[in-house]
Design a protein around this motif. Sequence first.
Motif, PDB file in Angstrom:
ATOM      1  N   ALA A  40      -5.061 -76.885  71.820  1.00 23.23           N
ATOM      2  CA  ALA A  40      -5.666 -76.477  70.543  1.00 23.23           C
ATOM      3  C   ALA A  40      -5.043 -77.248  69.383  1.00 23.23           C
ATOM      4  O   ALA A  40      -5.728 -77.651  68.443  1.00 23.23           O
ATOM      5  CB  ALA A  40      -5.483 -74.975  70.343  1.00 23.23           C
ATOM      6  N   MET A  41      -3.724 -77.471  69.472  1.00 25.71           N
ATOM      7  CA  MET A  41      -3.041 -78.290  68.448  1.00 25.71           C
ATOM      8  C   MET A  41      -3.671 -79.670  68.392  1.00 25.71           C
ATOM      9  O   MET A  41      -4.010 -80.177  67.331  1.00 25.71           O
ATOM     10  CB  MET A  41      -1.583 -78.540  68.880  1.00 25.71           C
ATOM     11  N   GLU A  42      -3.803 -80.283  69.560  1.00 29.53           N
ATOM     12  CA  GLU A  42      -4.258 -81.667  69.609  1.00 29.53           C
ATOM     13  C   GLU A  42      -5.727 -81.769  69.189  1.00 29.53           C
ATOM     14  O   GLU A  42      -6.109 -82.690  68.472  1.00 29.53           O
ATOM     15  CB  GLU A  42      -4.031 -82.260  71.006  1.00 29.53           C
ATOM     16  N   ALA A  43      -6.554 -80.801  69.605  1.00 27.79           N
ATOM     17  CA  ALA A  43      -7.966 -80.817  69.194  1.00 27.79           C
ATOM     18  C   ALA A  43      -8.069 -80.682  67.675  1.00 27.79           C
ATOM     19  O   ALA A  43      -8.919 -81.312  67.043  1.00 27.79           O
ATOM     20  CB  ALA A  43      -8.722 -79.685  69.886  1.00 27.79           C
ATOM     21  N   SER A  44      -7.179 -79.887  67.079  1.00 30.66           N
ATOM     22  CA  SER A  44      -7.187 -79.718  65.621  1.00 30.66           C
ATOM     23  C   SER A  44      -6.839 -81.028  64.936  1.00 30.66           C
ATOM     24  O   SER A  44      -7.470 -81.418  63.956  1.00 30.66           O
ATOM     25  CB  SER A  44      -6.163 -78.653  65.192  1.00 30.66           C
ATOM     26  N   VAL A  45      -5.843 -81.720  65.477  1.00 31.39           N
ATOM     27  CA  VAL A  45      -5.419 -82.993  64.882  1.00 31.39           C
ATOM     28  C   VAL A  45      -6.513 -84.043  65.044  1.00 31.39           C
ATOM     29  O   VAL A  45      -6.938 -84.680  64.071  1.00 31.39           O
ATOM     30  CB  VAL A  45      -4.096 -83.479  65.532  1.00 31.39           C
ATOM     31  N   VAL A  46      -6.983 -84.217  66.261  1.00 28.92           N
ATOM     32  CA  VAL A  46      -7.963 -85.279  66.544  1.00 28.92           C
ATOM     33  C   VAL A  46      -9.237 -85.080  65.717  1.00 28.92           C
ATOM     34  O   VAL A  46      -9.811 -86.044  65.200  1.00 28.92           O
ATOM     35  CB  VAL A  46      -8.296 -85.294  68.059  1.00 28.92           C
ATOM     36  N   SER A  47      -9.654 -83.830  65.571  1.00 29.78           N
ATOM     37  CA  SER A  47     -10.914 -83.583  64.872  1.00 29.78           C
ATOM     38  C   SER A  47     -10.771 -83.654  63.355  1.00 29.78           C
ATOM     39  O   SER A  47     -11.716 -84.012  62.655  1.00 29.78           O
ATOM     40  CB  SER A  47     -11.463 -82.204  65.259  1.00 29.78           C
ATOM     41  N   THR A  48      -9.587 -83.343  62.851  1.00 28.93           N
ATOM     42  CA  THR A  48      -9.419 -83.201  61.404  1.00 28.93           C
ATOM     43  C   THR A  48      -8.842 -84.440  60.740  1.00 28.93           C
ATOM     44  O   THR A  48      -9.177 -84.755  59.600  1.00 28.93           O
ATOM     45  CB  THR A  48      -8.506 -81.975  61.111  1.00 28.93           C
ATOM     46  N   VAL A  49      -7.953 -85.130  61.447  1.00 31.17           N
ATOM     47  CA  VAL A  49      -7.210 -86.231  60.827  1.00 31.17           C
ATOM     48  C   VAL A  49      -7.815 -87.566  61.225  1.00 31.17           C
ATOM     49  O   VAL A  49      -8.085 -87.804  62.406  1.00 31.17           O
ATOM     50  CB  VAL A  49      -5.727 -86.176  61.278  1.00 31.17           C
ATOM     51  N   THR A 160      -5.161 -70.084  68.571  1.00 27.03           N
ATOM     52  CA  THR A 160      -4.219 -69.279  69.346  1.00 27.03           C
ATOM     53  C   THR A 160      -4.414 -69.575  70.829  1.00 27.03           C
ATOM     54  O   THR A 160      -5.289 -70.363  71.206  1.00 27.03           O
ATOM     55  CB  THR A 160      -4.377 -67.773  69.038  1.00 27.03           C
ATOM     56  N   ALA A 161      -3.586 -68.963  71.653  1.00 35.67           N
ATOM     57  CA  ALA A 161      -3.692 -69.151  73.107  1.00 35.67           C
ATOM     58  C   ALA A 161      -3.761 -67.780  73.767  1.00 35.67           C
ATOM     59  O   ALA A 161      -3.376 -66.767  73.178  1.00 35.67           O
ATOM     60  CB  ALA A 161      -2.501 -69.952  73.619  1.00 35.67           C
ATOM     61  N   SER A 162      -4.265 -67.782  74.987  1.00 28.85           N
ATOM     62  CA  SER A 162      -4.561 -66.515  75.667  1.00 28.85           C
ATOM     63  C   SER A 162      -3.333 -65.688  76.026  1.00 28.85           C
ATOM     64  O   SER A 162      -3.396 -64.462  76.106  1.00 28.85           O
ATOM     65  CB  SER A 162      -5.353 -66.823  76.950  1.00 28.85           C
ATOM     66  N   GLN A 163      -2.187 -66.376  76.221  1.00 26.59           N
ATOM     67  CA  GLN A 163      -1.076 -65.711  76.922  1.00 26.59           C
ATOM     68  C   GLN A 163      -0.102 -64.948  76.046  1.00 26.59           C
ATOM     69  O   GLN A 163       0.874 -64.422  76.550  1.00 26.59           O
ATOM     70  CB  GLN A 163      -0.294 -66.759  77.734  1.00 26.59           C
TER      71      GLN A 163
END
Length: 344
Positions: A40-49, A160-163
Amino acid sequence: MGHGSPEFTEKFGEMLKLARSAFKNNNGSQFAFTGSGTLAMEASVVSTVQPGDKVLVLDTGYFGQRMASVNEAHGSKVAQLQYPLGTHANPDDLRRKLREDKFRVVFITHVDTSTAVLNPIKELVAECKSAGAFAVVDSVCGLAGEELDFDRLGADIVFTASQKAIAAPPGAVLIAVSKELLEYFQKRAKPIEGWYLNLLRWKPIMDDPKMYLATPSVQIMLALREALLEVKEEGLEERWRRHSALAQRIREGLQRMDVKFVAEEGYRADTLTGFTIKDGLAPGVQKELRDVHRIEVARGLGDYSGRMIRIGHMGILNAEQADRTVRAVDQTLAKLGAAASVPA
Ligand SMILES: Cc1ncc(COP(=O)(O)O)c(C=O)c1O
């Protein structure tokens, strides 16, 4: 159950609706992926930056540092506001920094799991918004255990994450994205470079889970749906209250022992508590709690692995379990002579 079967795709859609309620996200888009919090961190970075964009990371511990590292891996120009271990990110510092320089995105950790510090996300996000920067909030260790209202907060991404406080098995992430950021994805000067991590590519699937893009983990998504149903049954506000009451109970119990909390007062999370003990004894304490009391705690990360214990008290936990944990920690620290506090 087949991943394309009507039975599953309907349940996946229900799960996304439940996730919307858990984020209080009525206005933005909601995404779910197979993977761990770091995805989720990486998807946020790749999509936003866009590569070469200036971004600001509020570093309040291990997971802030990871956010910086993920950004660097994707060509962002990273500036950081670094805070000593156990202290919170200060909105006044952020305001000053955002006046000095222009940043496309600010990355904020809600609860840094390495220190158990709860950052003041409302104030921090408000500073980002008044400076015209996108705000991305890592709530892997917050959502469903700490107060968070996506629509009112005004952040552009919360993930967030499921766990953790949702209390499902590991293996899925949930990402809420603001309308404004989704529009920005479409009009970026350079299109999003990632393929699997490109949130825009997944938008049609999240709108209509019958469509195929890549295979989700059916079992994990079903488990996540069940856990989110439990969140709904308990009631989100009631769940926050329970987390807050149990955190206080655990902290009060620990306060009677000779330990030192890592997080500064006023900024202690309701999802976990970290404290220091005599250096070198944390592995023994962890082992004793696991073997004798059947209680699983974590140690500190990095330099703190020998002298910090972290008790997770998120998800499904009651007062009896909280008290039993405190008693077990007390007995263990006494038995191993570990309870002398050391400066953090
Ligand atoms: C605040 C925070 N962010 C990110 C992560 C990374 O999540 P994962 O280990 O699921 O990749 C964690 C994991 O504990 C976390 O606590």
